[in-house]
Design an enzyme around this catalytic site. Structure first.
Site, PDB file in Angstrom:
ATOM      1  N   GLU B 195       0.739  -1.222  -0.106  1.00 25.05           N
ATOM      2  CA  GLU B 195      -0.216  -0.234  -0.363  1.00 25.05           C
ATOM      3  C   GLU B 195       1.025   1.080  -0.659  1.00 25.05           C
ATOM      4  O   GLU B 195       1.527   1.596   0.634  1.00 25.05           O
ATOM      5  CB  GLU B 195      -1.043  -0.175   1.233  1.00 25.05           C
ATOM      6  CG  GLU B 195      -0.291  -0.049   2.545  1.00 25.05           C
ATOM      7  CD  GLU B 195      -1.189   1.517   3.451  1.00 25.05           C
ATOM      8  OE1 GLU B 195      -1.687   2.573   2.646  1.00 25.05           O
ATOM      9  OE2 GLU B 195      -0.491   1.824   4.606  1.00 25.05           O
ATOM     10  N   HIS B 370      -1.494   4.772   8.337  1.00 29.74           N
ATOM     11  CA  HIS B 370      -0.516   4.472   7.347  1.00 29.74           C
ATOM     12  C   HIS B 370       0.580   4.232   7.307  1.00 29.74           C
ATOM     13  O   HIS B 370       1.273   5.936   8.032  1.00 29.74           O
ATOM     14  CB  HIS B 370      -1.397   4.591   6.014  1.00 29.74           C
ATOM     15  CG  HIS B 370      -3.142   4.433   5.644  1.00 29.74           C
ATOM     16  ND1 HIS B 370      -3.253   3.693   4.826  1.00 29.74           N
ATOM     17  CD2 HIS B 370      -3.517   5.141   5.763  1.00 29.74           C
ATOM     18  CE1 HIS B 370      -4.353   3.327   4.745  1.00 29.74           C
ATOM     19  NE2 HIS B 370      -4.845   4.469   5.088  1.00 29.74           N
TER      20      HIS B 370
END
Lengths: 557, 557
Positions: B195, B370
């Site tokens: 990601e 993240h």
């Protein structure tokens, strides 16, 4: 409620609880002086609106008392409404040389330059009316030739800071006159109005020179062409781009209308130094090796029609961003513009460019022109005001600025967090906020100024979300009966072709509504329209969970 | 072009060149496995659209081969399209216990829970199909029970990271299994999908524990009630709010539907520990002294109907934010939501609350889930993949992630920056990107899935900006003559009442157009409509600089 007697009154017609559309007013007795006349741009809820300007009905009603419009500097949120203002009020406009240059561009566009009285001032100018005397002091900001204003009135001194930061190593000698500020403060300030844009940010604003160092490094590292996008009016930054181009032996091209116009004004009026032979036309860009060319362009805010956006999609005639070129976004995105800017960054990366973007110390390509908390405290400390009105900002900024003021000694209860239109009256050195003047937003939409209101915006919102359905009933005048099946036309709702069954059901509902009304003996056009809106609306919502605007039209034959 | 022979293919149906709507697909021979099924929310250009989901026509055409939908974690951008997916494809859904809890809430809402096959997995589960074998590994992210996925295929191993960061001091034991990651990497990874959300941010993501420390301090300093707004699914953060409330001896109330639902799932399934008697109903809030109450609420993104927004305007029945209360925004605004969030902050300040807002280390009330650049490099270093596809992100993020991959040893040319639908085929350990499958956006608008297209959106845009004008001509069928004056009805354009003169001129233009057409012998309905659109449109633009949609309707009698 009208003012009576010779007291001092201060209020805003724009700029409080908002960022932009600045307009502040000082009144003493029979004299009104207006400071700044900005616009702001609509957010996405104001569908179709082009600009928002201050509502100046109060000034129009008191026009014989309005003596001057004084402009602190040339940014859109301080000059953008001037043409609309001057079309209503014939008042002389005072501003510095560079600011006047930008105002003139605007008045020329609106074709009212000739009939306007423009008066050039400098930092040491004095304007004297009957009661109010006006002086100035130099401040530093992200555009040349910015002033703070000192109002000397029989009641005492008011200071309006304009927009400012303290940059002790400014570019192009745009120094803040801190000695003059200290002097004004020492003489005594009754009321300070100071800008609050960055009241939420701790520390001191970095110097514009920081950007210069990063620009030089990026220019030295660059292999191909270098594009720099920034606000044309940030002449200090433009000057630093010029220096970086000189250092790396590059020619400089300007693209985008406002870049050409504003840089033109800056050069012509002596605010920007560009060596002869350095500037080239955009048509000449491809005549030089890429490593010998730099390009200054508009569009740093992601504006879809501006140069940078068109460059990013390969739609700028004659100029291409190629693999290996460098593109520098030397401006922070204004809140609300982030998405458009990142889309451009994505597209530039996809063209193979080395894109340098993002504000703050990470990339170093942008510093704010608005003072952070320590800058604001320094101004408050210079001025030592008895009363304080934080200006230029949304509520939380004004609130934080109040806290800063109290931290450096402004007495509790002596700060006024106002809304546009709230008036602070000062008499015998005592300030009170008890009354209001009319203030508001005026929307500009195409040629219309103020003709679009909430009803139209509400309609646009409904149309934008679910479209509409026109239902035409052709009815006999005599019998009040349908002559033919209803016609339906939709836009923005569903493709009628693909929804024949749905439209057949709509027609059934309409006929049913009509027969119900007939039984109840309520066959007036108004009742028919209301009933059709209701029954068709409810039916469509139950079937589609959408609420198109239903527009019944009855044709009598 | 169809795949032929037993090769390995990988592509996305959502999640590339965008943030959200994640859906990745692994094919080997006759087997298709889908990873995640997310939605995304429309930007302001997609007028009236509620949701965007992946276009799954390709999967529907190949449905006999689709073996499983595997879900990495329970965020909307990974589970939000599952109901729409399952209405088209009857496929078993594999997910962890917490993720399944959130999926079940969603399926219950859509009334399809009963007919769905939901299979619970753990980090040590193995799913075996004919050719593809699937294993998992634990990752840390801002929601419990997240997995990365390992696909063992005859061609080699593919790893999909899901969303992750490395938090070495996580809350509630949500550790990344770095030993397992190291093992997988050592065994050899042919292709990594990792990601890219924070690929632009240097450094290592701060630990969730940082937020805990700041929450504790804020709770200890608080005088009145404490409101905390965060994502309900961020159970680690909710746990830290619980701890801060315990520390300061406060009861805890939950407000907002998703807060009640999701916290319910978290408690019931053992992911959140809340002492007995600590939770109170929102109706009981005023039964306790303010300094004894904490409130967790929804709406941290500024959603207008959520709890925080209603609290900020005093419109939440029975619960008031009062002077001296503390309100903590413990979530960063998703890009595009900044303005709504700051409006709420302004309103809360105006109520007299102490508002703690803003992400980053300044306030310390939010950390990202993240991984930053160093996290991403650590994952790449563990996996040492031969090939790399950066996923989850806009182009610039994918591009930066490619640079990171190369910096830790992925060979140049072995990274594929794909668009949704671009297929990477791998045969004999060699990867190539040459073909595409169908991919796209499907818009959900009310009950309609996929029925709103660009034509309707274009109409909505025009209607939203300048409104519309319906022109009704009643004409005799025989003579093709106007029976009466044209009727005009406008919405979102101008008030017809106030523009009588304008509408009279419009009627003149219409009559003139008709007589011109008559002279040219072109009195067909289609020609009449076109001519009226053109002449009325041009006339109104010249008078108003606006372009309302002109809708001519001809009624034949």
């Amino acid at each position: 409620m009208e003012m009576n007697g010779d007291q001092l009154s201060v209020y805003a017609l724009g700029g409080l609880h908002e960022v932009g559309k600045n307009m502040y007013v000082i009144e003493y007795g029979q004299e009104i002086v207006v400071v700044d006349c900005g616009n702001k741009f609509p957010d996405e809820t104001l569908l179709g609106i082009d600009l928002i300007i201050p509502d100046i009905h109060y000034l129009i009603e008191n026009q014989e008392r309005v003596k001057a419009l004084i402009v602190t500097h040339g940014h859109e949120d301080h000059i953008g409404s001037i043409p609309f203002f001057l079309k209503k009020l014939n008042v002389p406009v005072y501003a510095t040389r560079f600011t006047l240059g930008l105002i003139e561009l605007k008045l020329t566009e609106h074709k009212i330059l000739r009939e306007t009285e423009l008066i050039e001032i400098q930092a040491d100018s004095v304007i004297t009316f009957e009661e109010i005397k006006i002086e100035f002091f130099k401040v530093n900001h992200s555009i040349p030739d910015c002033l703070g204003i000192v109002f000397r009135t029989p009641e005492g001194t008011i200071v309006h800071t304009g927009d400012f930061k303290f940059d002790l190593t400014p570019v192009n000698q745009q120094h803040s006159d801190i000695h003059r500020m200290a002097e004004i403060g020492k003489e005594g300030v009754l009321l300070l109005l100071s800008e609050s844009t960055n009241a939420e940010r701790p520390g001191l604003t970095p110097s514009e020179q920081m950007v210069g160092h990063h620009l030089e490094k990026a220019f030295m590292d660059a292999q191909g062409k270098v594009f720099v996008s920034t606000f044309a009016s940030n002449v200090s930054r433009v000057q630093q781009v010029v220096q970086a181009a000189i250092l790396t032996n590059r020619k400089l091209a300007l693209i985008g209308r406002s870049m050409v116009n504003v840089v033109g004004v800056a050069i012509e009026r002596g605010y920007l130094a560009v060596p002869d032979e350095m500037l080239i036309d955009q048509k000449q860009i491809n005549d030089f090796p890429p490593e010998k060319v730099a390009i200054l362009c508009t569009g740093s805010q992601g504006e879809p029609m501006a140069a940078l956006s068109r460059l990013s999609t390969g739609n700028f005639r004659g100029v291409d961003v190629l693999h290996g070129d460098t593109v520098i976004l030397a401006a922070g995105p204004i809140p609300g513009n982030e998405r458009s800017v990142t889309t451009i960054v994505d597209n530039l990366f996809a063209l193979g460019a080395n894109v340098i973007y993002g504000s703050g110390v990470t990339t170093g390509m942008h510093v704010s022109g608005h003072g952070y908390q320590e800058d604001l405290k320094l101004m408050l400390s210079f001025m030592r005001p008895k009363y304080f009105i934080p200006i230029h900002g949304e509520y939380r900024m004004l609130y934080k600025h109040q806290q800063l003021a109290e931290s450096v000694g402004v007495q509790q209860g002596h700060t006024f967090i106002l809304k546009n239109g709230d008036v602070v009256d000062i008499k015998n050195q005592e300030a009170r906020q008890t009354r209001k003047v009319h203030a508001g937003h005026t929307y500009v939409d195409g040629m219309g100024v103020g003709d679009v209101g909430n009803l139209i915006l509400r309609d646009r919102k409904q149309l934008s979300e679910d479209g509409m359905l026109v239902v035409v009933l052709t009815m006999s005048k005599s019998k009040k009966e349908l002559i033919s099946d209803p016609d339906t036309i939709s836009r923005g709702f569903v493709y009628v072709k693909e929804s024949e069954a749905l439209m057949n059901e709509v027609n059934q509902r309409i006929k049913q509504s009509l027969s119900e009304l007939r039984e109840e003996n309520k066959m007036e056009w108004k009742a028919i329209k209301q009933q059709i809106k209701k029954s068709v609306g409810e039916f469509l919502f139950s079937k589609t969970k959408r609420k198109p605007m239903i527009i019944p039209i009855i044709i009598e034959i």
